[in-house]
Design a protein around this motif. Structure first.
Motif, PDB file in Angstrom:
ATOM      1  N   PRO A   1       0.821  -1.223   0.000  1.00 17.03           N
ATOM      2  CA  PRO A   1       0.000   0.000   0.000  1.00 17.03           C
ATOM      3  C   PRO A   1       0.851   1.267   0.000  1.00 17.03           C
ATOM      4  N   GLN A   2       1.976   1.236   0.734  1.00 16.63           N
ATOM      5  CA  GLN A   2       2.846   2.413   0.768  1.00 16.63           C
ATOM      6  C   GLN A   2       3.540   2.607  -0.576  1.00 16.63           C
ATOM      7  N   PHE A   3       3.985   1.507  -1.194  1.00 21.71           N
ATOM      8  CA  PHE A   3       4.663   1.628  -2.483  1.00 21.71           C
ATOM      9  C   PHE A   3       3.715   2.171  -3.551  1.00 21.71           C
ATOM     10  N   TYR A   4       2.486   1.653  -3.573  1.00 27.49           N
ATOM     11  CA  TYR A   4       1.531   2.124  -4.582  1.00 27.49           C
ATOM     12  C   TYR A   4       1.152   3.586  -4.335  1.00 27.49           C
ATOM     13  N   GLU A   5       1.046   3.973  -3.079  1.00 32.55           N
ATOM     14  CA  GLU A   5       0.718   5.372  -2.787  1.00 32.55           C
ATOM     15  C   GLU A   5       1.869   6.290  -3.187  1.00 32.55           C
ATOM     16  N   LEU A   6       3.092   5.862  -2.895  1.00 37.52           N
ATOM     17  CA  LEU A   6       4.257   6.632  -3.329  1.00 37.52           C
ATOM     18  C   LEU A   6       4.269   6.792  -4.844  1.00 37.52           C
ATOM     19  N   ARG A   7       4.002   5.702  -5.552  1.00 37.35           N
ATOM     20  CA  ARG A   7       3.999   5.765  -7.018  1.00 37.35           C
ATOM     21  C   ARG A   7       2.935   6.735  -7.515  1.00 37.35           C
TER      22      ARG A   7
ATOM     23  N   GLY B   1       2.410  11.414 -10.211  1.00 41.11           N
ATOM     24  CA  GLY B   1       1.515  12.554 -10.385  1.00 41.11           C
ATOM     25  C   GLY B   1       2.256  13.879 -10.367  1.00 41.11           C
ATOM     26  N   LEU B   2       3.391  13.908  -9.683  1.00 42.01           N
ATOM     27  CA  LEU B   2       4.208  15.123  -9.608  1.00 42.01           C
ATOM     28  C   LEU B   2       5.226  15.204 -10.741  1.00 42.01           C
ATOM     29  N   GLY B   3       5.283  14.159 -11.586  1.00 43.55           N
ATOM     30  CA  GLY B   3       6.117  14.268 -12.773  1.00 43.55           C
ATOM     31  C   GLY B   3       7.158  13.194 -12.979  1.00 43.55           C
ATOM     32  N   LEU B   4       7.393  12.304 -11.992  1.00 42.43           N
ATOM     33  CA  LEU B   4       8.377  11.239 -12.172  1.00 42.43           C
ATOM     34  C   LEU B   4       7.770  10.145 -13.059  1.00 42.43           C
ATOM     35  N   SER B   5       8.547   9.629 -13.983  1.00 43.77           N
ATOM     36  CA  SER B   5       8.008   8.585 -14.857  1.00 43.77           C
ATOM     37  C   SER B   5       7.857   7.283 -14.070  1.00 43.77           C
ATOM     38  N   PRO B   6       6.906   6.444 -14.445  1.00 44.05           N
ATOM     39  CA  PRO B   6       6.768   5.145 -13.767  1.00 44.05           C
ATOM     40  C   PRO B   6       8.052   4.317 -13.810  1.00 44.05           C
ATOM     41  N   GLU B   7       8.780   4.376 -14.926  1.00 45.47           N
ATOM     42  CA  GLU B   7      10.018   3.610 -15.045  1.00 45.47           C
ATOM     43  C   GLU B   7      11.080   4.121 -14.077  1.00 45.47           C
TER      44      GLU B   7
END
Length: 262
Positions: free
Chosen positions: A181-187, A192-198
């Motif tokens: 849950p913490q990892f998914y929330e961080l992602r 959302g702030l601009g970091l790519s998923p990769e």
């Protein structure tokens, strides 16, 4: 020689292990599974490719090389009763459940000796599992080699004390739920702030591995490790996190640990 597998239970554990074997190229000739839940059966058949066959009776699994008990502990006696007296001498029964010991399983199976216990781990789906194993005394060498070769396709499969299996259930089986849950929330926040998923995934992987290595290799105390980073955005919630672990995990352990055998 390709494996023939039987699964008593076609739910999450079956999807994880069979999915991991299919993804990682295990040589499987046939899989039979039984599950009274039509939805679970359809989900397994839709998510896992390969030679899967749904059967209606647990006793139809007995011609398999390895028969996995992928059901919750309360259902184990019903399954073992259906297998008792029908197993081939060269077959192996592998329980994936906590609470029921090897000796209890052997008794329920009418004295059948070839029994193993494994605590399954969800990352087995991607070949990164950590699946602790305990074999019955006198477990045949040839079957051990075959079973361990199969399990190691899913990741690591260390031999452990049977008395520790339920502790691994808390650590490796349930452990991902503490962090996902913490990892998914961080992602969600950081992408959302601009970091790519990769870039997020790469950084998260190395951060987690580095944090664990720091605990082990730095030779610092817990307090000293925690003091390495001055800014702790969730520091005010740390006591709540820790108390949740203290409240929940010992209580779960009491529910899943084996009852003392008379």
């Amino acid at each position: 020689m390709a494996y023939t597998l039987g699964f008593a239970g076609g739910g999450r554990i079956a999807r994880i292990m069979l999915g991991g074997w299919v993804r990682n190229g295990a040589s499987i000739a046939r899989v039979k599974f039984v599950d009274p839940d039509d939805r679970a059966a359809r989900l397994l058949l839709s998510q896992v490719s390969g030679p899967l066959e749904r059967v209606s009776q647990v006793s139809e699994l007995v011609d398999s090389e390895f028969i996995f008990l992928a059901v919750h502990p309360p259902a184990i006696p019903t399954v073992t009763a259906e297998l008792s007296g029908k197993l081939k001498p060269e077959s192996v029964v592998v329980s994936l459940a906590p609470k029921i010991t090897i000796s209890q399983l052997q008794q329920q199976l009418g004295g059948f000796p070839n029994v193993a216990r494994v605590i399954p781990n969800a990352p087995s789906l991607v070949g990164m599992g950590y699946n602790p194993v305990r074999l019955a005394k006198g477990f045949p060498e040839a079957q051990m080699v075959r079973l361990m070769s199969l399990l190691q396709i899913l990741g690591k499969a260390p031999f452990v004390s049977e008395s520790h299996l339920e502790l691994y259930a808390l650590l490796t089986a349930m452990g991902p739920t503490y962090f996902w849950p913490q990892f998914y929330e961080l992602r969600s926040i950081l992408t959302g702030l601009g970091l790519s998923p990769e870039d997020f995934q790469a950084a998260l992987s190395d951060m987690v591995l580095g944090a664990l290595a720091t605990m082990e290799a730095s030779c610092l105390s817990e307090a000293e490790v925690m003091d390495l980073i001055p800014v702790k955005p969730l520091g005010e919630f740390e006591a709540t996190f820790r108390q949740a672990y203290r409240d929940k995990l010992p209580a779960i352990y009491e529910k899943i640990r084996p009852v003392a055998e008379s």
